[in-house]
Structure formats: C-alpha cells, structure tokens
Design a protein around this motif. Sequence first.
Motif, PDB file in Angstrom:
ATOM      1  N   TYR A 112       0.831  -1.199   0.000  1.00 32.54           N
ATOM      2  CA  TYR A 112       0.000   0.000   0.000  1.00 32.54           C
ATOM      3  C   TYR A 112       0.867   1.251   0.000  1.00 32.54           C
ATOM      4  O   TYR A 112       1.895   1.311   0.689  1.00 32.54           O
ATOM      5  CB  TYR A 112      -0.903   0.050   1.235  1.00 32.54           C
ATOM      6  CG  TYR A 112      -1.944  -1.041   1.298  1.00 32.54           C
ATOM      7  CD1 TYR A 112      -3.258  -0.810   0.919  1.00 32.54           C
ATOM      8  CD2 TYR A 112      -1.596  -2.324   1.724  1.00 32.54           C
ATOM      9  CE1 TYR A 112      -4.211  -1.809   0.975  1.00 32.54           C
ATOM     10  CE2 TYR A 112      -2.539  -3.337   1.791  1.00 32.54           C
ATOM     11  CZ  TYR A 112      -3.843  -3.076   1.415  1.00 32.54           C
ATOM     12  OH  TYR A 112      -4.780  -4.085   1.467  1.00 32.54           O
ATOM     13  N   LEU A 113       0.424   2.250  -0.752  1.00 31.93           N
ATOM     14  CA  LEU A 113       0.972   3.593  -0.644  1.00 31.93           C
ATOM     15  C   LEU A 113       0.293   4.264   0.546  1.00 31.93           C
ATOM     16  O   LEU A 113      -0.911   4.149   0.726  1.00 31.93           O
ATOM     17  CB  LEU A 113       0.665   4.378  -1.919  1.00 31.93           C
ATOM     18  CG  LEU A 113       0.965   5.884  -1.884  1.00 31.93           C
ATOM     19  CD1 LEU A 113       2.462   6.129  -1.892  1.00 31.93           C
ATOM     20  CD2 LEU A 113       0.289   6.580  -3.065  1.00 31.93           C
ATOM     21  N   SER A 126      -3.606   3.401  -0.124  1.00 27.91           N
ATOM     22  CA  SER A 126      -4.114   2.939  -1.417  1.00 27.91           C
ATOM     23  C   SER A 126      -3.288   1.736  -1.847  1.00 27.91           C
ATOM     24  O   SER A 126      -2.057   1.802  -1.860  1.00 27.91           O
ATOM     25  CB  SER A 126      -4.002   4.040  -2.477  1.00 27.91           C
ATOM     26  OG  SER A 126      -4.652   5.218  -2.061  1.00 27.91           O
ATOM     27  N   ARG A 127      -3.977   0.639  -2.183  1.00 30.95           N
ATOM     28  CA  ARG A 127      -3.244  -0.570  -2.569  1.00 30.95           C
ATOM     29  C   ARG A 127      -2.471  -0.314  -3.852  1.00 30.95           C
ATOM     30  O   ARG A 127      -3.002   0.220  -4.831  1.00 30.95           O
ATOM     31  CB  ARG A 127      -4.219  -1.737  -2.748  1.00 30.95           C
ATOM     32  CG  ARG A 127      -3.508  -3.087  -2.838  1.00 30.95           C
ATOM     33  CD  ARG A 127      -4.473  -4.225  -2.588  1.00 30.95           C
ATOM     34  NE  ARG A 127      -5.563  -4.223  -3.553  1.00 30.95           N
ATOM     35  CZ  ARG A 127      -6.789  -4.669  -3.282  1.00 30.95           C
ATOM     36  NH1 ARG A 127      -7.086  -5.129  -2.073  1.00 30.95           N
ATOM     37  NH2 ARG A 127      -7.714  -4.663  -4.205  1.00 30.95           N
ATOM     38  N   ASN A 202       0.110  -1.759  12.356  1.00 30.19           N
ATOM     39  CA  ASN A 202      -1.243  -2.288  12.226  1.00 30.19           C
ATOM     40  C   ASN A 202      -1.399  -3.042  10.915  1.00 30.19           C
ATOM     41  O   ASN A 202      -0.799  -2.678   9.907  1.00 30.19           O
ATOM     42  CB  ASN A 202      -2.267  -1.153  12.216  1.00 30.19           C
ATOM     43  CG  ASN A 202      -2.436  -0.474  13.554  1.00 30.19           C
ATOM     44  OD1 ASN A 202      -1.772   0.514  13.826  1.00 30.19           O
ATOM     45  ND2 ASN A 202      -3.320  -0.997  14.392  1.00 30.19           N
ATOM     46  N   ASP A 203      -2.233  -4.062  10.924  1.00 28.92           N
ATOM     47  CA  ASP A 203      -2.664  -4.700   9.687  1.00 28.92           C
ATOM     48  C   ASP A 203      -3.679  -3.781   9.006  1.00 28.92           C
ATOM     49  O   ASP A 203      -4.268  -2.886   9.639  1.00 28.92           O
ATOM     50  CB  ASP A 203      -3.296  -6.051  10.006  1.00 28.92           C
ATOM     51  CG  ASP A 203      -3.562  -6.897   8.768  1.00 28.92           C
ATOM     52  OD1 ASP A 203      -2.965  -6.611   7.708  1.00 28.92           O
ATOM     53  OD2 ASP A 203      -4.368  -7.843   8.865  1.00 28.92           O
ATOM     54  N   LEU A 204      -3.879  -3.977   7.700  1.00 26.14           N
ATOM     55  CA  LEU A 204      -4.905  -3.250   6.953  1.00 26.14           C
ATOM     56  C   LEU A 204      -6.014  -4.215   6.544  1.00 26.14           C
ATOM     57  O   LEU A 204      -5.864  -5.435   6.633  1.00 26.14           O
ATOM     58  CB  LEU A 204      -4.283  -2.576   5.732  1.00 26.14           C
ATOM     59  CG  LEU A 204      -3.214  -1.518   6.047  1.00 26.14           C
ATOM     60  CD1 LEU A 204      -2.625  -0.952   4.762  1.00 26.14           C
ATOM     61  CD2 LEU A 204      -3.772  -0.399   6.899  1.00 26.14           C
ATOM     62  N   ASP A 205      -7.126  -3.665   6.051  1.00 20.97           N
ATOM     63  CA  ASP A 205      -8.333  -4.465   5.876  1.00 20.97           C
ATOM     64  C   ASP A 205      -8.515  -5.077   4.481  1.00 20.97           C
ATOM     65  O   ASP A 205      -9.597  -5.520   4.134  1.00 20.97           O
ATOM     66  CB  ASP A 205      -9.570  -3.622   6.213  1.00 20.97           C
ATOM     67  CG  ASP A 205      -9.735  -2.418   5.276  1.00 20.97           C
ATOM     68  OD1 ASP A 205      -8.902  -2.246   4.363  1.00 20.97           O
ATOM     69  OD2 ASP A 205     -10.700  -1.650   5.472  1.00 20.97           O
ATOM     70  N   ARG A 206      -7.445  -5.101   3.685  1.00 17.08           N
ATOM     71  CA  ARG A 206      -7.442  -5.762   2.369  1.00 17.08           C
ATOM     72  C   ARG A 206      -8.210  -4.999   1.291  1.00 17.08           C
ATOM     73  O   ARG A 206      -8.382  -5.495   0.183  1.00 17.08           O
ATOM     74  CB  ARG A 206      -8.020  -7.183   2.418  1.00 17.08           C
ATOM     75  CG  ARG A 206      -7.618  -8.020   3.617  1.00 17.08           C
ATOM     76  CD  ARG A 206      -6.225  -8.600   3.514  1.00 17.08           C
ATOM     77  NE  ARG A 206      -5.957  -9.450   4.643  1.00 17.08           N
ATOM     78  CZ  ARG A 206      -5.302  -9.051   5.733  1.00 17.08           C
ATOM     79  NH1 ARG A 206      -4.851  -7.808   5.817  1.00 17.08           N
ATOM     80  NH2 ARG A 206      -5.077  -9.876   6.726  1.00 17.08           N
ATOM     81  N   GLN A 207      -8.695  -3.800   1.557  1.00 18.17           N
ATOM     82  CA  GLN A 207      -9.477  -3.054   0.586  1.00 18.17           C
ATOM     83  C   GLN A 207      -8.576  -2.166  -0.273  1.00 18.17           C
ATOM     84  O   GLN A 207      -7.474  -1.796   0.144  1.00 18.17           O
ATOM     85  CB  GLN A 207     -10.523  -2.200   1.292  1.00 18.17           C
ATOM     86  CG  GLN A 207     -11.522  -3.003   2.114  1.00 18.17           C
ATOM     87  CD  GLN A 207     -12.243  -4.050   1.280  1.00 18.17           C
ATOM     88  OE1 GLN A 207     -12.791  -3.743   0.217  1.00 18.17           O
ATOM     89  NE2 GLN A 207     -12.228  -5.293   1.744  1.00 18.17           N
ATOM     90  N   PRO A 208      -9.018  -1.812  -1.490  1.00 15.53           N
ATOM     91  CA  PRO A 208      -8.194  -0.942  -2.350  1.00 15.53           C
ATOM     92  C   PRO A 208      -7.786   0.357  -1.669  1.00 15.53           C
ATOM     93  O   PRO A 208      -6.660   0.827  -1.836  1.00 15.53           O
ATOM     94  CB  PRO A 208      -9.103  -0.688  -3.556  1.00 15.53           C
ATOM     95  CG  PRO A 208      -9.989  -1.895  -3.619  1.00 15.53           C
ATOM     96  CD  PRO A 208     -10.242  -2.265  -2.187  1.00 15.53           C
ATOM     97  N   ASN A 209      -8.688   0.952  -0.900  1.00  9.67           N
ATOM     98  CA  ASN A 209      -8.344   2.095  -0.067  1.00  9.67           C
ATOM     99  C   ASN A 209      -8.349   1.606   1.378  1.00  9.67           C
ATOM    100  O   ASN A 209      -9.371   1.619   2.053  1.00  9.67           O
ATOM    101  CB  ASN A 209      -9.331   3.247  -0.275  1.00  9.67           C
ATOM    102  CG  ASN A 209      -9.197   3.837  -1.671  1.00  9.67           C
ATOM    103  OD1 ASN A 209      -8.129   4.271  -2.075  1.00  9.67           O
ATOM    104  ND2 ASN A 209     -10.275   3.828  -2.436  1.00  9.67           N
TER     105      ASN A 209
END
Length: 276
Positions: A112-113, A126-127, A202-209
Amino acid sequence: MLIRRVVLSVLLSASPAGAQGVFTGVPGARAPFAAAVPPVEAPRPVELDDGSLVPGGELVEGEPVVRVLSRESSAVLLDGIFNKHWTGVDRFTHDGKTFEVSVTFDLVGESYLGVLPPGEVVPNFSRLERSMDGRWRTGALNYRADVRITNIFCKICNHIRIQADRAGSVYDIEIQDLVNKAYAQGAQVKAGGREFRVYFSNDLDRQPNGRIVNDRFGIVIAYDRKQGSGSPDLKRLIVPFSELSAGQAKKYKVKDGPTLILRIDPATRTLYFSAP
C-alpha cells in the motif's frame, strides 16, 4: 500486484506511553502491549506468490528467551517503532502543506501507498496496483494518487503519481525508489553477521483504499541479499504479532535468505532476533 519482491522490516522500542497503551509515534493509537492484549485473528499459514511465509513458524522446543546477546542475535523494544515507517520515508509540499509518503504491507503481503497529510495521525492508504485510484481531500483541495505506467514489463519501474486540483502532478517517483527509501528507514538489526530491517505496524483491511485494523498487528522483516553492495535485492518475511505474543520462540525461513528465530518477551515487550 506491484511489489511482490519487496521487503520491509519492523523492530520495537518501549516507552512509558507504550506501557499505558498509547504509542508515542501515533497519538491515540492503541498499543498491542497493554495489560490485556487485544484479541487477534487466528493465524493461518499462507504461501505468497513469491514464497514469503505468512504465519506458521516452527516452534523451537525448549528455546528460552535470549537475554545475553551475541553476534548471532539482537534485541529491540517494540513501542518506539510502532508505525514509525509512516513518516520519514519521503515527502512533498503543496499549497504550503507538507505530506509524508510511505509504503506498507498487510499481513497477506499486499503493498500500500501511504500519504499522511499535515495534522493527521493515520495516512490515506491505497493498494499499490496498476488500477490504483487513491483520493482524499486536504483543506480546500482534492488529491488523487495513481500509477503512471512507464514500463509494462517491470512493475516496480513504474511511477507513483499524485495530482492536485488545478496543479497537475505534485509528486512523481519510481516505485522502486520509494521502496528503497522505505527500506533505508527501517530499524536496522544485525544478527548472524547479516543486516536486516524490521517494521511493526497495524494490519490493513485488504481493501483498495485500506483502513487500519486496530486489533491486528504485523512484523515485517526485510533482508537484502546484496547486503549493501549495490541496489537492494529485497526479500521479506511477514509474521503476525499473534504468532509471537505468547513469548514462545519460533523459527522462520526467509525465501532465498537465512533462517531466523524470533521471540517476544511479554514482560518487557522486547523482540529478540537471531540468525543462527
């Protein structure tokens, strides 16, 4: 996905604020080392396309938490580097405002950016993929981040571009250059005669944003196969915090790299890192 061969790293540094459940690097962010560790998603073995191993480290039976360090081992406290790589990697200034630019990973290896506007504590994520379309508003202006294709055969040779209302492009960098800057910003660890970079986030939620997940955390370890001789050739190992939070030592293998033994001392929130 654009950065399958990149590695980032994560290590840790304690503070009184961390002991109270607040990380000094991100005001208001909850620490995973408070008295009661927040529930985390049950780890599941996942093999990424490039062979990076996500959960499933081999338990090292009888292996104690190392307290006497040697050439083969190193130690870092966790709190001080929590999400530290969100800042200090790169930046741009527009309309009198300075934005921090970085890259990060989720626990399944997606890249992700991250763009952190002034006055904010969590970046806009943003992925990183060819169709990236990151949008946000700062003040009276709208911003958009996308990928400018310059080489259809080399994904990380393409460029990240950020545009603003009425200004066109305000930031443009080759993906590989930004990744190398992020690698250089990581916490440096030396073990077994080798150098690694470590990050904790933190982990992120796998969404494009992407949005951060407050109760899920990951350690990313970057290994440069060239060990500083020329442009980095990076491999990564991603380990969920939940894999190590109980304090047991576990063994992992970096693809095309060394074997590592990782353990966390829950009492002192110290990560011990060995490359035997």
